[in-house]
Design a protein around this motif. Structure first.
Motif, PDB file in Angstrom:
ATOM      1  N   ALA A 134      13.187  13.760  -6.671  1.00 21.56           N
ATOM      2  CA  ALA A 134      14.511  13.209  -6.408  1.00 21.56           C
ATOM      3  C   ALA A 134      14.558  12.475  -5.070  1.00 21.56           C
ATOM      4  O   ALA A 134      15.193  11.431  -4.929  1.00 21.56           O
ATOM      5  N   THR A 135      13.856  12.993  -4.067  1.00 27.37           N
ATOM      6  CA  THR A 135      13.829  12.327  -2.754  1.00 27.37           C
ATOM      7  C   THR A 135      12.689  11.322  -2.673  1.00 27.37           C
ATOM      8  O   THR A 135      12.844  10.201  -2.175  1.00 27.37           O
ATOM      9  N   HIS A 136      11.474  11.697  -3.136  1.00 31.66           N
ATOM     10  CA  HIS A 136      10.236  10.919  -3.223  1.00 31.66           C
ATOM     11  C   HIS A 136       9.920  10.118  -1.948  1.00 31.66           C
ATOM     12  O   HIS A 136       9.245   9.115  -1.988  1.00 31.66           O
ATOM     13  N   ASP A 137      10.444  10.544  -0.790  1.00 30.45           N
ATOM     14  CA  ASP A 137      10.018   9.919   0.458  1.00 30.45           C
ATOM     15  C   ASP A 137       8.637  10.422   0.843  1.00 30.45           C
ATOM     16  O   ASP A 137       7.705   9.654   1.068  1.00 30.45           O
TER      17      ASP A 137
ATOM     18  N   GLU B 148       0.831  -1.204   0.000  1.00 31.24           N
ATOM     19  CA  GLU B 148       0.000   0.000   0.000  1.00 31.24           C
ATOM     20  C   GLU B 148       0.863   1.251   0.000  1.00 31.24           C
ATOM     21  O   GLU B 148       0.558   2.230  -0.688  1.00 31.24           O
ATOM     22  N   GLN B 149       1.953   1.237   0.778  1.00 34.71           N
ATOM     23  CA  GLN B 149       2.851   2.385   0.774  1.00 34.71           C
ATOM     24  C   GLN B 149       3.485   2.585  -0.597  1.00 34.71           C
ATOM     25  O   GLN B 149       3.614   3.721  -1.071  1.00 34.71           O
ATOM     26  N   ASN B 150       3.883   1.469  -1.242  1.00 35.70           N
ATOM     27  CA  ASN B 150       4.461   1.587  -2.587  1.00 35.70           C
ATOM     28  C   ASN B 150       3.446   2.142  -3.581  1.00 35.70           C
ATOM     29  O   ASN B 150       3.780   2.964  -4.441  1.00 35.70           O
ATOM     30  N   ASN B 151       2.200   1.669  -3.481  1.00 31.78           N
ATOM     31  CA  ASN B 151       1.166   2.184  -4.388  1.00 31.78           C
ATOM     32  C   ASN B 151       0.928   3.668  -4.174  1.00 31.78           C
ATOM     33  O   ASN B 151       0.778   4.439  -5.129  1.00 31.78           O
ATOM     34  N   GLN B 152       0.889   4.062  -2.911  1.00 30.41           N
ATOM     35  CA  GLN B 152       0.695   5.487  -2.641  1.00 30.41           C
ATOM     36  C   GLN B 152       1.866   6.311  -3.172  1.00 30.41           C
ATOM     37  O   GLN B 152       1.680   7.397  -3.738  1.00 30.41           O
ATOM     38  N   SER B 153       3.090   5.787  -2.985  1.00 31.03           N
ATOM     39  CA  SER B 153       4.255   6.500  -3.500  1.00 31.03           C
ATOM     40  C   SER B 153       4.219   6.576  -5.025  1.00 31.03           C
ATOM     41  O   SER B 153       4.527   7.613  -5.623  1.00 31.03           O
ATOM     42  N   LEU B 154       3.813   5.454  -5.685  1.00 29.42           N
ATOM     43  CA  LEU B 154       3.728   5.438  -7.149  1.00 29.42           C
ATOM     44  C   LEU B 154       2.697   6.432  -7.652  1.00 29.42           C
ATOM     45  O   LEU B 154       2.936   7.189  -8.606  1.00 29.42           O
ATOM     46  N   LEU B 155       1.529   6.461  -7.019  1.00 31.46           N
ATOM     47  CA  LEU B 155       0.500   7.410  -7.432  1.00 31.46           C
ATOM     48  C   LEU B 155       0.948   8.845  -7.200  1.00 31.46           C
ATOM     49  O   LEU B 155       0.657   9.743  -8.001  1.00 31.46           O
ATOM     50  N   GLY B 156       1.683   9.049  -6.102  1.00 30.73           N
ATOM     51  CA  GLY B 156       2.197  10.395  -5.870  1.00 30.73           C
ATOM     52  C   GLY B 156       3.187  10.825  -6.932  1.00 30.73           C
ATOM     53  O   GLY B 156       3.172  11.974  -7.392  1.00 30.73           O
ATOM     54  N   MET B 157       4.068   9.902  -7.331  1.00 32.64           N
ATOM     55  CA  MET B 157       5.039  10.230  -8.387  1.00 32.64           C
ATOM     56  C   MET B 157       4.339  10.477  -9.723  1.00 32.64           C
ATOM     57  O   MET B 157       4.710  11.379 -10.485  1.00 32.64           O
ATOM     58  N   MET B 158       3.304   9.661 -10.017  1.00 35.11           N
ATOM     59  CA  MET B 158       2.562   9.879 -11.266  1.00 35.11           C
ATOM     60  C   MET B 158       1.892  11.247 -11.259  1.00 35.11           C
ATOM     61  O   MET B 158       1.923  11.990 -12.248  1.00 35.11           O
ATOM     62  N   SER B 159       1.286  11.590 -10.140  1.00 41.50           N
ATOM     63  CA  SER B 159       0.628  12.890 -10.055  1.00 41.50           C
ATOM     64  C   SER B 159       1.644  14.019 -10.191  1.00 41.50           C
ATOM     65  O   SER B 159       1.385  15.033 -10.835  1.00 41.50           O
ATOM     66  N   ALA B 160       2.835  13.808  -9.587  1.00 41.22           N
ATOM     67  CA  ALA B 160       3.872  14.834  -9.698  1.00 41.22           C
ATOM     68  C   ALA B 160       4.327  15.002 -11.145  1.00 41.22           C
ATOM     69  O   ALA B 160       4.586  16.126 -11.602  1.00 41.22           O
TER      70      ALA B 160
END
Length: 530
Positions: free
Chosen positions: A457-460, A368-380
């Protein structure tokens, strides 16, 4: 500095001549008939007696010796006003601070004399806040004891502190506690000795509810003696009116006046009786040390062996073992190890299953954390493209404004007409203001693009800036027109962010478990939900 009180010395009479034993004990135990005295021959009596002691409750309990010292002071005060035989006082336990102590007759008093202790018990019970009873059993008293049984030591230890806190929250004081392993069971018991019998009854009515389950307390099996030397026969439950039958047989064998009183306790499972004197008690126990005569009962019926009630309580007041089928005991010896093995294997299986569930839960959280991070990167990424488009529009608009300003300057230089000159000057001022606004928006767009790149670049934890808010759009770019007082120079609109539907349609890709996941992405002061 506080000093401890010196240990008091128990006063004893300088000379004491005990009165002869009474013909019958002076106790309230059913109907009694007056008989002539019947004294035992002390010189030929077997040595060793148990259970001829008193327990006195309500004493000081600051330390293990407090109750004994308090009782010594009470007896010394009573001896100044009353006559009673020399006695010994013993503390209830060597390590626990108990509110009771034991009294027994001194060895200088010949023969078991429960009548003398009974007189002293009645005398002590006239004092406020004290209660004297016949001693229940060997070891600590059990009248105010509760226990909780657990299948393993680990579970018992894990529940010990919660039980203490539960009792403390209800203002129930604990006098002593112990953890035991009864040989008759494979359980671990946590026992609490309380100060007040009312607290015991309250806990039995309202047992503790801890960690989602009700802990049912148990009580030791015992019968409180009414007199020293009382006898007991266990295992009579379900045999009908055994009390009258036993009384009849005893009277036929030892005399019609041998029984002072009898009773049936523990849900009609234990027969108790006080006999005429110690000699008859000895004779009864000696004659039936291997069990009651078989002709006293129907064929196949058996009860426990007669014993002193004190000894019966010390053994835990067990039910009659003779009446149980022998095959059952043998089968238990075979089945119990199998049950213990099954319980152990089931415990290991449960532990393994819980570990597996924990790992699955951790994997789901990680996914779930990876999915949220992926969606955040896509939105960015989409937001970054939107900012680049907006920056391009702003740059083109700034260039167009520069060209238009140069054209108006050329017209001012070649047109001397005052009204036209005034309109051109006003239009130039508006263009300069607009050009300053567009230049500021260009700088803001560049800073926000740089912030998005740094977050990627950080994407934390993506902290995206606000969506581009420009005063231009592709539709607002128009060819230069001649200035007039009624025609606006520019039309103002906002660039639109891509919607979630647009994102889903443009980037169709597998997203495990995203159907039920809301991915919040904070964009400066605005919250997007993917």
């Amino acid at each position: 500095m506080a000093t401890s009180r010196p240990t008091p010395i128990l006063a004893q009479p300088s000379s004491y001549h005990p009165p002869p034993p009474p013909s019958r004990p002076r106790i309230s135990y059913g109907s009694r008939d007056r008989l002539s005295p019947s004294l035992p021959d002390e010189e030929s009596s077997p040595m060793g007696t148990v259970g001829f002691e008193l327990t006195v409750f309500g004493l000081d309990h600051q330390n293990p010796d407090s109750a004994r010292d308090h009782l010594v002071r009470v007896l010394n005060d009573l001896r100044n006003r009353h006559s009673f035989p020399p006695v010994n006082v013993r503390r209830g336990d060597a390590t626990s601070s108990l509110d009771y102590a034991f009294i027994s007759l001194s060895s200088s008093v010949p023969g078991p004399r429960p009548d003398l202790l009974e007189d002293l018990r009645l005398l002590l019970n006239t004092l406020p806040d004290l209660q004297a009873t016949w001693r229940l059993c060997n070891g600590p008293d059990r009248t105010c004891r509760l226990f909780f049984a657990f299948p393993t030591d680990n579970e018992a230890q894990s529940m010990l502190n919660p039980l203490r806190e539960w009792l403390r929250a209800r203002h129930i004081s604990i006098m002593a506690e112990r953890t035991t392993h009864p040989p008759s069971t494979s359980q671990t018991r946590i026992s609490f000795d309380l100060f007040n019998g009312d607290d015991v009854d309250r806990i039995l009515r309202e047992p503790p509810f801890i960690r989602g389950r009700t802990l049912r307390p148990g009580r030791p099996r015992f019968v409180v003696p009414l007199y020293g030397g009382e006898v007991a026969i266990g295992g009579i439950a379900g045999l009908g009116n055994v009390e009258s039958s036993l009384n009849s047989h005893l009277r036929q064998r030892y005399g019609h006046d041998v029984i002072i009183g009898s009773r049936v306790e523990l849900e009609d499972d234990v027969y108790c009786a006080v006999l005429k004197d110690w000699s008859f008690t000895q004779a009864f126990l000696h004659d039936n040390q291997n069990g009651l005569p078989a002709d006293w009962f129907l064929y196949g019926v058996s009860v426990g062996k007669p014993t002193l009630l004190f000894s019966f309580n010390t053994q835990g007041a067990p039910p009659n073992p003779i009446s149980r089928p022998m095959s059952l005991s043998a089968s238990e010896n075979v089945i119990q190890p199998q049950l213990d093995y099954f319980r152990s294997e089931f415990g290991h299986f449960t532990s393994t299953l819980n570990t597996m569930f924990d790992r699955i839960s951790q994997a789901e959280q990680h996914l779930e954390q990876n999915n949220q991070s992926l969606l955040g990167m896509m939105s960015a990424q989409y937001l970054l493209g939107d900012y680049h488009m907006n920056l391009l529009l702003l740059t083109n608009e700034h260039d167009r404004l520069n060209i238009q300003c140069d054209r108006y300057h050329d017209q001012l230089a070649t047109n001397p007409d005052p009204p036209t000159h005034q309109r051109l000057q006003s239009a130039l001022e508006n263009l300069d203001n607009r050009r300053s606004v567009v230049a500021a928006e260009i700088e803001q767009a560049r800073r926000e693009i740089q912030a998005i790149r740094l977050s990627l670049a950080t994407h934390d934890h993506l902290a995206l800036p606000t969506s581009p808010s420009s005063t231009i759009s592709p539709h607002s770019v128009s060819p230069p027109v001649a200035p007039s007082s009624s025609t606006p120079l520019l039309h103002s609109t906002r660039a639109r962010l891509p919607s979630p539907d647009d994102l889903a349609e443009s980037r169709a890709m597998p997203k495990p478990r995203l159907q039920s996941v809301l991915c919040p992405i904070r964009v400066s002061n605005m919250l997007l939900t993917i």
